[in-house]
Design a protein around this motif. Structure first.
Motif, PDB file in Angstrom:
ATOM      1  N   GLY B  12      -5.148   0.171  -1.137  1.00 14.43           N
ATOM      2  CA  GLY B  12      -5.114   1.395  -0.333  1.00 14.43           C
ATOM      3  C   GLY B  12      -5.168   2.596  -1.260  1.00 14.43           C
ATOM      4  N   PRO B  13      -4.897   3.798  -0.733  1.00 12.67           N
ATOM      5  CA  PRO B  13      -4.954   4.995  -1.584  1.00 12.67           C
ATOM      6  C   PRO B  13      -4.022   4.922  -2.801  1.00 12.67           C
ATOM      7  N   ALA B  14      -2.845   4.305  -2.652  1.00  8.95           N
ATOM      8  CA  ALA B  14      -1.929   4.208  -3.796  1.00  8.95           C
ATOM      9  C   ALA B  14      -2.538   3.324  -4.878  1.00  8.95           C
ATOM     10  N   GLY B  15      -2.990   2.126  -4.495  1.00  9.03           N
ATOM     11  CA  GLY B  15      -3.558   1.190  -5.466  1.00  9.03           C
ATOM     12  C   GLY B  15      -4.817   1.739  -6.124  1.00  9.03           C
ATOM     13  N   VAL B  33      -5.871  -6.100  -6.450  1.00  6.50           N
ATOM     14  CA  VAL B  33      -5.902  -7.214  -5.495  1.00  6.50           C
ATOM     15  C   VAL B  33      -5.643  -6.674  -4.088  1.00  6.50           C
ATOM     16  N   GLU B  34      -6.578  -6.948  -3.167  1.00  3.34           N
ATOM     17  CA  GLU B  34      -6.470  -6.442  -1.785  1.00  3.34           C
ATOM     18  C   GLU B  34      -6.678  -7.600  -0.810  1.00  3.34           C
ATOM     19  N   ARG B  35      -5.790  -7.695   0.189  1.00  2.37           N
ATOM     20  CA  ARG B  35      -5.897  -8.826   1.114  1.00  2.37           C
ATOM     21  C   ARG B  35      -6.961  -8.619   2.190  1.00  2.37           C
ATOM     22  N   ASN B  36      -7.339  -7.369   2.473  1.00  2.00           N
ATOM     23  CA  ASN B  36      -8.344  -7.120   3.506  1.00  2.00           C
ATOM     24  C   ASN B  36      -9.765  -7.298   2.973  1.00  2.00           C
ATOM     25  N   GLY B  41      -7.130   0.629   2.617  1.00  2.00           N
ATOM     26  CA  GLY B  41      -5.836   0.503   3.306  1.00  2.00           C
ATOM     27  C   GLY B  41      -5.848   1.134   4.681  1.00  2.00           C
ATOM     28  N   ILE B  42      -4.724   1.722   5.022  1.00  2.00           N
ATOM     29  CA  ILE B  42      -4.503   2.270   6.354  1.00  2.00           C
ATOM     30  C   ILE B  42      -5.463   3.431   6.658  1.00  2.00           C
ATOM     31  N   LEU B  43      -6.023   4.045   5.604  1.00  2.00           N
ATOM     32  CA  LEU B  43      -6.914   5.192   5.819  1.00  2.00           C
ATOM     33  C   LEU B  43      -8.125   4.830   6.665  1.00  2.00           C
ATOM     34  N   ILE B  47      -8.986   7.846  11.587  1.00  2.00           N
ATOM     35  CA  ILE B  47     -10.291   8.509  11.598  1.00  2.00           C
ATOM     36  C   ILE B  47     -10.189  10.008  11.854  1.00  2.00           C
ATOM     37  N   HIS B  48      -8.974  10.500  12.128  1.00  2.00           N
ATOM     38  CA  HIS B  48      -8.775  11.939  12.343  1.00  2.00           C
ATOM     39  C   HIS B  48      -8.839  12.693  11.023  1.00  2.00           C
ATOM     40  N   ASN B  49      -8.932  14.024  11.103  1.00  2.00           N
ATOM     41  CA  ASN B  49      -8.977  14.795   9.861  1.00  2.00           C
ATOM     42  C   ASN B  49      -7.595  15.314   9.507  1.00  2.00           C
ATOM     43  N   MET B  85      -4.721 -12.425  -1.214  1.00  2.00           N
ATOM     44  CA  MET B  85      -3.360 -12.011  -0.890  1.00  2.00           C
ATOM     45  C   MET B  85      -2.423 -12.418  -2.018  1.00  2.00           C
ATOM     46  N   VAL B  86      -1.587 -11.493  -2.437  1.00  2.00           N
ATOM     47  CA  VAL B  86      -0.558 -11.867  -3.407  1.00  2.00           C
ATOM     48  C   VAL B  86       0.583 -12.518  -2.638  1.00  2.00           C
ATOM     49  N   LEU B  87       0.895 -13.765  -3.019  1.00  2.00           N
ATOM     50  CA  LEU B  87       1.930 -14.520  -2.308  1.00  2.00           C
ATOM     51  C   LEU B  87       3.282 -14.346  -2.945  1.00  2.00           C
ATOM     52  N   GLY B 293       3.512   4.948  -3.655  1.00  2.00           N
ATOM     53  CA  GLY B 293       2.936   5.001  -2.310  1.00  2.00           C
ATOM     54  C   GLY B 293       3.955   4.562  -1.274  1.00  2.00           C
ATOM     55  N   ASN B 294       3.453   4.112  -0.127  1.00  2.00           N
ATOM     56  CA  ASN B 294       4.335   3.799   0.992  1.00  2.00           C
ATOM     57  C   ASN B 294       5.201   2.567   0.759  1.00  2.00           C
ATOM     58  N   THR B 295       4.893   1.757  -0.239  1.00  2.00           N
ATOM     59  CA  THR B 295       5.764   0.612  -0.533  1.00  2.00           C
ATOM     60  C   THR B 295       7.041   1.083  -1.228  1.00  2.00           C
ATOM     61  N   HIS B 299       5.439   8.035   3.013  1.00  2.00           N
ATOM     62  CA  HIS B 299       4.884   9.366   2.772  1.00  2.00           C
ATOM     63  C   HIS B 299       4.197   9.880   4.029  1.00  2.00           C
ATOM     64  N   ASP B 300       4.224  11.199   4.245  1.00  2.00           N
ATOM     65  CA  ASP B 300       3.485  11.780   5.377  1.00  2.00           C
ATOM     66  C   ASP B 300       2.073  12.132   4.959  1.00  2.00           C
ATOM     67  N   LEU B 301       1.918  12.516   3.692  1.00  2.00           N
ATOM     68  CA  LEU B 301       0.624  13.002   3.228  1.00  2.00           C
ATOM     69  C   LEU B 301       0.044  12.073   2.177  1.00  2.00           C
ATOM     70  N   VAL B 302      -1.199  11.697   2.402  1.00  2.00           N
ATOM     71  CA  VAL B 302      -1.844  10.785   1.465  1.00  2.00           C
ATOM     72  C   VAL B 302      -2.008  11.448   0.086  1.00  2.00           C
ATOM     73  N   ASP B 303      -2.130  12.773   0.076  1.00  2.00           N
ATOM     74  CA  ASP B 303      -2.248  13.475  -1.212  1.00  2.00           C
ATOM     75  C   ASP B 303      -1.034  13.193  -2.101  1.00  2.00           C
TER      76      ASP B 303
HETATM   77  C1  LIG Z   1      -1.409   6.400  11.702  1.00  2.00           C
HETATM   78  C2  LIG Z   1      -1.249   7.183  10.424  1.00  2.00           C
HETATM   79  C3  LIG Z   1      -1.679   8.510  10.380  1.00  2.00           C
HETATM   80  C4  LIG Z   1      -1.597   9.244   9.202  1.00  2.00           C
HETATM   81  N1  LIG Z   1      -2.074  10.536   9.177  1.00  2.00           N
HETATM   82  C5  LIG Z   1      -2.102  11.220   7.999  1.00  2.00           C
HETATM   83  C6  LIG Z   1      -2.704  12.536   7.910  1.00  2.00           C
HETATM   84  O1  LIG Z   1      -3.170  13.103   8.905  1.00  2.00           O
HETATM   85  N2  LIG Z   1      -2.756  13.155   6.699  1.00  2.00           N
HETATM   86  C7  LIG Z   1      -2.256  12.537   5.579  1.00  2.00           C
HETATM   87  O2  LIG Z   1      -2.364  13.095   4.481  1.00  2.00           O
HETATM   88  N3  LIG Z   1      -1.657  11.316   5.643  1.00  2.00           N
HETATM   89  C8  LIG Z   1      -1.567  10.635   6.812  1.00  2.00           C
HETATM   90  N4  LIG Z   1      -0.986   9.386   6.867  1.00  2.00           N
HETATM   91  C9  LIG Z   1      -0.289   8.870   5.669  1.00  2.00           C
HETATM   92  C10 LIG Z   1      -1.176   8.147   4.660  1.00  2.00           C
HETATM   93  O3  LIG Z   1      -2.295   7.603   5.296  1.00  2.00           O
HETATM   94  C11 LIG Z   1      -0.385   7.034   4.011  1.00  2.00           C
HETATM   95  O4  LIG Z   1       0.763   7.614   3.446  1.00  2.00           O
HETATM   96  C12 LIG Z   1      -1.182   6.321   2.908  1.00  2.00           C
HETATM   97  O5  LIG Z   1      -2.322   5.717   3.440  1.00  2.00           O
HETATM   98  C13 LIG Z   1      -0.328   5.245   2.210  1.00  2.00           C
HETATM   99  O6  LIG Z   1      -1.072   4.638   1.173  1.00  2.00           O
HETATM  100  P1  LIG Z   1      -0.672   3.271   0.505  1.00  2.00           P
HETATM  101  O7  LIG Z   1      -1.770   2.909  -0.425  1.00  2.00           O
HETATM  102  O8  LIG Z   1       0.700   3.367  -0.028  1.00  2.00           O
HETATM  103  O9  LIG Z   1      -0.582   2.216   1.689  1.00  2.00           O
HETATM  104  P2  LIG Z   1      -1.791   1.509   2.620  1.00  2.00           P
HETATM  105  O10 LIG Z   1      -2.816   2.510   2.925  1.00  2.00           O
HETATM  106  O11 LIG Z   1      -1.028   0.868   3.676  1.00  2.00           O
HETATM  107  O12 LIG Z   1      -2.381   0.448   1.604  1.00  2.00           O
HETATM  108  C14 LIG Z   1      -1.703  -0.735   1.208  1.00  2.00           C
HETATM  109  C15 LIG Z   1      -2.711  -1.829   0.944  1.00  2.00           C
HETATM  110  O13 LIG Z   1      -2.059  -2.957   0.351  1.00  2.00           O
HETATM  111  C16 LIG Z   1      -2.594  -4.136   0.901  1.00  2.00           C
HETATM  112  N5  LIG Z   1      -1.603  -5.214   0.741  1.00  2.00           N
HETATM  113  C17 LIG Z   1      -0.334  -5.245   1.246  1.00  2.00           C
HETATM  114  N6  LIG Z   1       0.296  -6.384   0.880  1.00  2.00           N
HETATM  115  C18 LIG Z   1      -0.583  -7.075   0.117  1.00  2.00           C
HETATM  116  C19 LIG Z   1      -0.516  -8.342  -0.548  1.00  2.00           C
HETATM  117  N7  LIG Z   1       0.585  -9.110  -0.497  1.00  2.00           N
HETATM  118  N8  LIG Z   1      -1.610  -8.761  -1.252  1.00  2.00           N
HETATM  119  C20 LIG Z   1      -2.722  -7.989  -1.295  1.00  2.00           C
HETATM  120  N9  LIG Z   1      -2.839  -6.785  -0.683  1.00  2.00           N
HETATM  121  C21 LIG Z   1      -1.790  -6.335   0.018  1.00  2.00           C
HETATM  122  C22 LIG Z   1      -2.873  -3.767   2.341  1.00  2.00           C
HETATM  123  O14 LIG Z   1      -3.830  -4.616   2.922  1.00  2.00           O
HETATM  124  C23 LIG Z   1      -3.381  -2.323   2.212  1.00  2.00           C
HETATM  125  O15 LIG Z   1      -4.780  -2.268   2.063  1.00  2.00           O
HETATM  126  C24 LIG Z   1      -1.033   8.640   8.041  1.00  2.00           C
HETATM  127  C25 LIG Z   1      -0.566   7.314   8.099  1.00  2.00           C
HETATM  128  C26 LIG Z   1      -0.664   6.586   9.265  1.00  2.00           C
HETATM  129  C27 LIG Z   1      -0.161   5.149   9.274  1.00  2.00           C
END
Ligand SMILES: Cc1cc2nc3c(=O)[nH]c(=O)nc-3n(C[C@H](O)[C@H](O)[C@H](O)COP(=O)(O)OP(=O)(O)OC[C@H]3O[C@@H](n4cnc5c(N)ncnc54)[C@H](O)[C@@H]3O)c2cc1C
Lengths: 121, 416
Positions: B12-15, B33-36, B41-43, B47-49, B85-87, B293-295, B299-303
């Motif tokens: 996702g954005p953090a990785g 390593v990404e399981r999808n 990730g969640i981005l 699809i909103h801005n 997937m990391v187990l 990141g979110n783990t 976080h509210d903001l992806v930045d």
């Molecule tokens: C519905 C929603 C709306 C949002 N709206 C906004 C917004 O308007 N503006 C903004 O700035 N931010 C917004 N955010 C916040 C922002 O999108 C998140 O904070 C950010 O995406 C988190 O990034 P991440 O990489 O930590 O997690 P994720 O994006 O969740 O990425 C984690 C990745 O790790 C992978 N993974 C997990 N476990 C394993 C494993 N065991 N093995 C392999 N891969 C694994 C997952 O498949 C996933 O791809 C929103 C979040 C959500 C949920």
């Protein structure tokens, strides 16, 4: 004629309750705690705009995939639903890249609808 | 056993941000390593801005933000595994992977955890009644509608007025559904003002604050729900009960960091964040394992996620360069008081650099003072117009201030 509208300011989390009053050519704003509130209320009263985002189907190698799209800039708020209808009429096939123009000047807004996620085979 | 310098778990954005920064900092041997099936990730489903104003200086949608990171990662030729997937991770940093090729274990010299978070399930808030279909978590509904193009129902009620709940209210309306209400237990919404204005007010969707769902009715498919106002102890007031007909109910009741792998690796967790306990290098309690990141915390903001991931990558590089501890090492815990619910990092070990102290409050505060103390000495004070639980705050303490930590027993952050 006097027109009165209420808004909640979006500039910061305080969320002031704004009251905008239009008399002739003049708009006065009350309830704001800072200048941004005045600008926001005037904009919302005279020309509210939003970016529209949605996703559309793309027929692609026998099945379909979803592609996310947006208006490249904000459009007048009251054009949101009509523009959405235009986007839903799209009949797309094949591959697309991020930024590809899907509809030019949608409903004469001067704004294009573009892809925000690519689709590959 | 195969060995790799840096394994990043999650694409996702953090990785992705961590991988990009790590490569820019000169780490050659990296694996993401990404399981999808896809990175981002969640981005991909957001699809909103409203993403990217700070990192890319333009307002992007979620998929566009992901696209920019993916393009950069490809440019830097960062190797990644998809549908893998990391187990398990061991404290010795052996990473067990499962893919269509079977199970493989790789030993990493350093690991960055970037697995994101998961949604709090409905069971967690226990609502009596039937168990019909038509009940979704908001994130699942978002994926079904945005990524799979499915229609999930005709009339909906959404429980929870955080940003995800608000954004889904607009999304379902645009998809032709009748969203009858958003119901929020607290007397305030956890979502951004902008989302209340543009997702609810624009479409005349009512927001019922201090309300809860008291009953779910329906045999096969959801038919209706009963909502009620709650008193100051958040107990439903029976006289206020009323029925809303709907075939769809969305729960958007919070996110929890994905922490199973951290636990397996022996990483200590923070009860308040549900993520790892980290020091100011974002290193967990297991040497060489970093988190961002979110783990780490929601976080509210992806930045902010991207900036935090950059920090983790720089720390991983320092760790890979010299395994020895530097002379600037201390061990000062960060404690919270007053209105502060949590702070990250939880420990300061490196006093050679500025500190970004991230925190959240538990309630709304207007005109409150944010103070930081080194033992009893006040080193930072600022009055904030408003603090809300929905918005993460960052206090930056300069390297000069941090250098004073040498003989300090604790750092305290306080909101009054
Ligand atoms: C519905 C929603 C709306 C949002 N709206 C906004 C917004 O308007 N503006 C903004 O700035 N931010 C917004 N955010 C916040 C922002 O999108 C998140 O904070 C950010 O995406 C988190 O990034 P991440 O990489 O930590 O997690 P994720 O994006 O969740 O990425 C984690 C990745 O790790 C992978 N993974 C997990 N476990 C394993 C494993 N065991 N093995 C392999 N891969 C694994 C997952 O498949 C996933 O791809 C929103 C979040 C959500 C949920």
């Amino acid at each position: 004629m006097t027109i009165r509208q209420e808004f909640i300011c979006i500039a910061c989390p305080i969320g002031c309750s704004l009251i905008a009053t239009k008399e002739g050519g003049n708009i006065s704003v009350a309830g704001n705690r800072c200048r941004i509130g005045i600008q926001y209320a005037i904009k919302e009263m005279t020309d509210p705009r939003r970016v529209l985002t949605t996703s559309v189907r793309v027929y692609n190698g026998g099945n379909y995939k979803m592609m996310s799209v947006k208006t490249a800039e904000d459009i007048p708020k009251d054009k949101m639903l009509p523009c959405l209808k235009e986007i839903k009429k799209l009949d797309l096939q094949g591959c697309y890249n991020v930024g590809d123009i899907l509809i030019e000047d949608v409903l004469c807004t001067g704004v294009n609808v573009v892809a925000t996620r690519g689709v590959v085979l | 056993m195969k060995k790799i310098d840096l394994i990043i778990i999650g694409g996702g954005p953090a990785g992705l941000s961590a991988a990009i920064k790590a490569r820019e900092e000169g780490i050659q041997d990296i694996l993401v390593v990404e399981r999808n099936k896809i990175l981002g990730g969640i981005l991909n489903q957001c699809i909103h801005n409203g993403f990217g104003l700070h990192v890319f200086k333009e307002e992007l949608t979620g998929p566009e933000y992901a696209h920019k990171l993916i393009e950069r990662a490809k440019e830097l030729q960062i190797p990644f595994l998809l549908e893998t997937m990391v187990l398990d991770i061991t404290p010795q940093k052996q990473v067990k992977l499962l893919s269509t090729n079977g199970v493989e274990t790789i030993e990493a010299r350093a690991i960055i955890l970037a697995m994101g978070c998961r949604e709090r399930p409905r069971g967690a808030i226990n609502i009596p009644g039937d168990r019909p279909s038509g009940i979704f978590s908001a994130g699942t509904a978002q994926e079904l509608v945005n990524m799979r193009g499915l229609k999930i129902g005709k009339t909906a009620v959404i429980v929870g007025s955080g940003d995800i709940g608000l954004i889904m209210a607009r999304r379902l309306t645009l998809e032709g559904m009748d969203v009858k209400a958003v119901v929020e237990l607290m007397p305030f919404s956890g979502g951004l003002r902008r989302n209340i204005a543009q997702c609810l007010d624009d479409f005349n969707i009512p927001l019922h604050l201090s309300h809860t769902v008291t009953k779910i009715v329906g045999k096969e498919r959801l038919e209706s729900i009963i909502i009620a106002a709650v008193d100051e102890n958040r107990n439903p007031i029976p006289e206020t009960e009323r029925l809303i007909e709907c075939d769809t109910l969305l729960f958007s009741v919070g996110l929890i960091p994905e922490s199973e792998l951290a636990k397996a690796a022996g990483v200590a967790l923070d009860k308040r964040t549900n993520g790892a306990i980290v020091d100011n290098n974002l290193q967990t309690t297991v040497e060489g394992i970093f988190s961002c990141g979110n783990t780490l915390h929601v976080h509210d903001l992806v930045d902010d996620v991207t900036f935090e991931a950059y920090e983790a990558a720089v720390s991983a590089k320092k760790y890979l360069q010299n395994n020895t501890k530097s002379p600037t090492t201390v061990n000062v815990p960060v404690v919270v008081s007053g209105g502060v619910r949590y702070a990250v990092p939880q420990n300061i070990t490196d006093i050679s650099q500025e500190l970004k102290l991230k925190f959240r409050v538990g309630a709304i505060y207007e005109g409150a003072n944010v103070n930081v103390f080194f033992d009893n000495e006040q080193v930072y004070s600022k009055t904030k117009k408003i603090l809300t639980p929905g918005e993460m705050e960052i206090v930056t303490l300069s390297a000069d201030i941090i250098a004073k930590l040498q003989n300090v027993k604790e750092i305290r952050i306080d909101v009054k």
